[in-house]
Design an enzyme around this catalytic site. Structure first.
Site, mmCIF file in Angstrom:
data_model
loop_
_atom_site.group_PDB
_atom_site.id
_atom_site.type_symbol
_atom_site.label_atom_id
_atom_site.label_comp_id
_atom_site.label_asym_id
_atom_site.label_seq_id
_atom_site.Cartn_x
_atom_site.Cartn_y
_atom_site.Cartn_z
ATOM 1 N N SER A 19 33.339 43.970 50.947
ATOM 2 C CA SER A 19 32.373 43.490 49.950
ATOM 3 C C SER A 19 30.929 43.823 50.331
ATOM 4 O O SER A 19 30.502 43.586 51.470
ATOM 5 C CB SER A 19 32.503 41.974 49.772
ATOM 6 N N THR A 65 36.158 36.730 44.676
ATOM 7 C CA THR A 65 36.760 37.979 44.246
ATOM 8 C C THR A 65 38.274 37.858 44.395
ATOM 9 O O THR A 65 38.798 36.760 44.662
ATOM 10 C CB THR A 65 36.110 39.176 44.983
ATOM 11 N N LYS A 69 39.847 34.182 41.728
ATOM 12 C CA LYS A 69 39.108 33.816 40.514
ATOM 13 C C LYS A 69 39.852 32.828 39.609
ATOM 14 O O LYS A 69 39.236 32.056 38.896
ATOM 15 C CB LYS A 69 38.769 35.080 39.707
ATOM 16 N N ASP A 105 31.191 38.288 35.267
ATOM 17 C CA ASP A 105 31.703 39.666 35.173
ATOM 18 C C ASP A 105 31.372 40.292 33.809
ATOM 19 O O ASP A 105 31.127 41.495 33.720
ATOM 20 C CB ASP A 105 33.222 39.702 35.394
ATOM 21 N N ALA A 134 39.045 41.101 35.811
ATOM 22 C CA ALA A 134 37.837 41.791 35.343
ATOM 23 C C ALA A 134 37.991 42.176 33.870
ATOM 24 O O ALA A 134 37.046 42.046 33.080
ATOM 25 C CB ALA A 134 37.587 43.038 36.198
HETATM 26 P P1 NAP Z 1 43.443 42.048 39.011
HETATM 27 O O1 NAP Z 1 43.207 40.783 38.286
HETATM 28 O O2 NAP Z 1 44.331 42.049 40.220
HETATM 29 O O3 NAP Z 1 44.035 43.115 37.951
HETATM 30 C C1 NAP Z 1 44.520 44.370 38.364
HETATM 31 C C2 NAP Z 1 44.747 45.270 37.147
HETATM 32 O O4 NAP Z 1 45.119 46.576 37.644
HETATM 33 C C3 NAP Z 1 45.889 44.815 36.235
HETATM 34 O O5 NAP Z 1 45.624 45.217 34.917
HETATM 35 C C4 NAP Z 1 47.090 45.605 36.820
HETATM 36 O O6 NAP Z 1 48.128 45.849 35.882
HETATM 37 C C5 NAP Z 1 46.421 46.918 37.131
HETATM 38 N N1 NAP Z 1 47.166 47.671 38.146
HETATM 39 C C6 NAP Z 1 47.291 47.354 39.459
HETATM 40 N N2 NAP Z 1 48.082 48.277 40.075
HETATM 41 C C7 NAP Z 1 48.453 49.164 39.117
HETATM 42 C C8 NAP Z 1 49.267 50.348 39.133
HETATM 43 N N3 NAP Z 1 49.866 50.789 40.266
HETATM 44 N N4 NAP Z 1 49.434 51.022 37.973
HETATM 45 C C9 NAP Z 1 48.822 50.602 36.837
HETATM 46 N N5 NAP Z 1 48.046 49.491 36.755
HETATM 47 C C10 NAP Z 1 47.867 48.780 37.887
HETATM 48 O O7 NAP Z 1 42.082 42.694 39.516
HETATM 49 P P2 NAP Z 1 40.620 42.557 38.826
HETATM 50 O O8 NAP Z 1 39.880 41.418 39.407
HETATM 51 O O9 NAP Z 1 40.767 42.633 37.353
HETATM 52 O O10 NAP Z 1 39.921 43.885 39.391
HETATM 53 C C11 NAP Z 1 40.291 45.149 38.895
HETATM 54 C C12 NAP Z 1 39.424 46.209 39.552
HETATM 55 O O11 NAP Z 1 38.066 46.060 39.126
HETATM 56 C C13 NAP Z 1 39.429 46.090 41.087
HETATM 57 O O12 NAP Z 1 39.479 47.391 41.611
HETATM 58 C C14 NAP Z 1 38.094 45.455 41.395
HETATM 59 O O13 NAP Z 1 37.607 45.867 42.671
HETATM 60 C C15 NAP Z 1 37.230 46.004 40.272
HETATM 61 N N6 NAP Z 1 36.090 45.110 39.972
HETATM 62 C C16 NAP Z 1 34.842 45.627 40.109
HETATM 63 C C17 NAP Z 1 33.741 44.828 39.809
HETATM 64 C C18 NAP Z 1 32.374 45.403 39.976
HETATM 65 O O14 NAP Z 1 31.419 44.633 40.000
HETATM 66 N N7 NAP Z 1 32.217 46.707 40.062
HETATM 67 C C19 NAP Z 1 33.913 43.495 39.378
HETATM 68 C C20 NAP Z 1 35.214 43.006 39.227
HETATM 69 C C21 NAP Z 1 36.302 43.832 39.546
HETATM 70 P P3 NAP Z 1 49.380 44.808 35.759
HETATM 71 O O15 NAP Z 1 48.884 43.715 34.862
HETATM 72 O O16 NAP Z 1 50.448 45.631 35.153
HETATM 73 O O17 NAP Z 1 49.694 44.341 37.157
#
Ligand code: NAP
Length: 283
Positions: A19, A65, A69, A105, A134
């Site tokens: 982070s 994170t 969440k 977010d 997210a």
């Molecule tokens: P999360 O709640 O764990 O959701 C993960 C998402 O990715 C789900 O839609 C999941 O699909 C999908 N996924 C995971 N593995 C996959 C695979 N092998 N093939 C296809 N889809 C897959 O995570 P999140 O909090 O939403 O975060 C998502 C990303 O955004 C992370 O990389 C995080 O670091 C990034 N992020 C960035 C910021 C920023 O400020 N830049 C802020 C928040 C998050 P399923 O539903 O099918 O499991």
């Protein structure tokens, strides 16, 4: 649960070592001569209740994170309307031992799209990949900001459908649909009409991750803007850049969600440039 005694703010996650929030938030606190009160702490999800009790007594603010969440919610005293709608808390403010939960977010997405592409979300046709935390926050922001349409593509299509149902309930004209991330025909149609592709799956975090979609699909729309929430160059971003499409990584999303958290905690205007400089420092 222990933390350094001068630390009033933490980002928690599991893992959390990667982070950049501490260097970014400490730059904002230093800008106001408030020291460097922010650190990171890995918290095992099984101990989130114990952490909440610690935070009530010892902290002023927390960022959360993956994977905290949602699981923090039973321990929060009051949720903001945004965090109640998307059932996600990425910011806690602690006042008199009470935990107030917020989700910034969505503000991160709006700010990043404005900063990177000079565009408001209003009126845009959006294809969003992902239906996790997210993506939940982004989907609500898109309908609140009155995007023209939102197609949610997810590997687990049930999650995309549930999210589409939830956000449709507060849509003021945004047409919302859910598709499978592997439905090439539906993806082709969505890309052809989209102004903006939002990549919000976790694919790309690891070096050898495959791209979330077939990258030749990007050739279907020369006006597509491509945003990836991951904050390093992913295969999706690299291909978009090769095709000459406007493309941006998740750095500005982190800056704007962090700026909103800082303003919630301190009531002071977030110093965006100082936070950008902090974000870029070596860890
Ligand atoms: P999360 O709640 O764990 O959701 C993960 C998402 O990715 C789900 O839609 C999941 O699909 C999908 N996924 C995971 N593995 C996959 C695979 N092998 N093939 C296809 N889809 C897959 O995570 P999140 O909090 O939403 O975060 C998502 C990303 O955004 C992370 O990389 C995080 O670091 C990034 N992020 C960035 C910021 C920023 O400020 N830049 C802020 C928040 C998050 P399923 O539903 O099918 O499991």
């Amino acid at each position: 649960m222990t933390a350094h005694s001068k630390i009033d703010y933490l980002v928690i996650g599991d893992p959390v070592a990667h982070s950049r929030s501490p260097q970014m938030q400490n730059a904002a606190f230093e800008y106001y001569n408030m020291g460097r009160p922010y650190d990171k702490l890995r918290v095992d999800p099984a101990r989130i209740g114990e952490f909440a009790a610690y935070a009530r007594e010892h902290l002023k603010g927390v960022n959360l994170t993956v994977p905290h969440k949602q699981i923090i919610i039973p321990f929060v005293d009051e949720l903001s309307p945004q965090s109640a709608a998307c059932q996600s808390v990425n910011t806690l403010k602690i006042v008199d031992g009470k935990l107030y939960g917020y989700s910034t977010d969505g503000a991160g997405i709006s700010g990043a799209i404005r900063e990177n592409f000079g565009a408001a979300l209003k009126g845009l046709h959006v294809l969003m990949l992902g239906a996790g935390g997210a993506a939940n926050a982004a989907a609500f922001e898109l309908v609140w900001q009155q995007s023209a349409s939102l197609t949610i593509a997810n590997r687990t299509v049930d999650k995309a459908e549930n999210l589409a149902r939830k956000v449709s309930g507060c849509s003021q004209g945004t047409a919302v649909e859910a598709i499978s991330l592997t439905d090439t025909t539906a993806l082709k149609n969505a890309i052809a009409k989209a102004d903006l592709l939002l990549q919000l799956t976790s694919l790309g975090l690891h070096k050898d991750d495959p791209a979330p979609i077939d990258l030749t699909l990007l050739e279907l729309n020369e006006n597509l803007k491509v945003f990836d929430a991951i904050y390093h160059p992913t295969p999706l971003l690299q291909r978009a850049q090769q095709l000459g499409l406007p493309a941006a990584d998740g750095s500005e999303m982190l800056i704007f969600q962090g700026a909103a958290s800082f303003e919630i905690w301190t009531g002071k205007k977030a110093p965006l440039d100082a936070m950008r400089r902090g974000f870029k420092q070596d860890q």
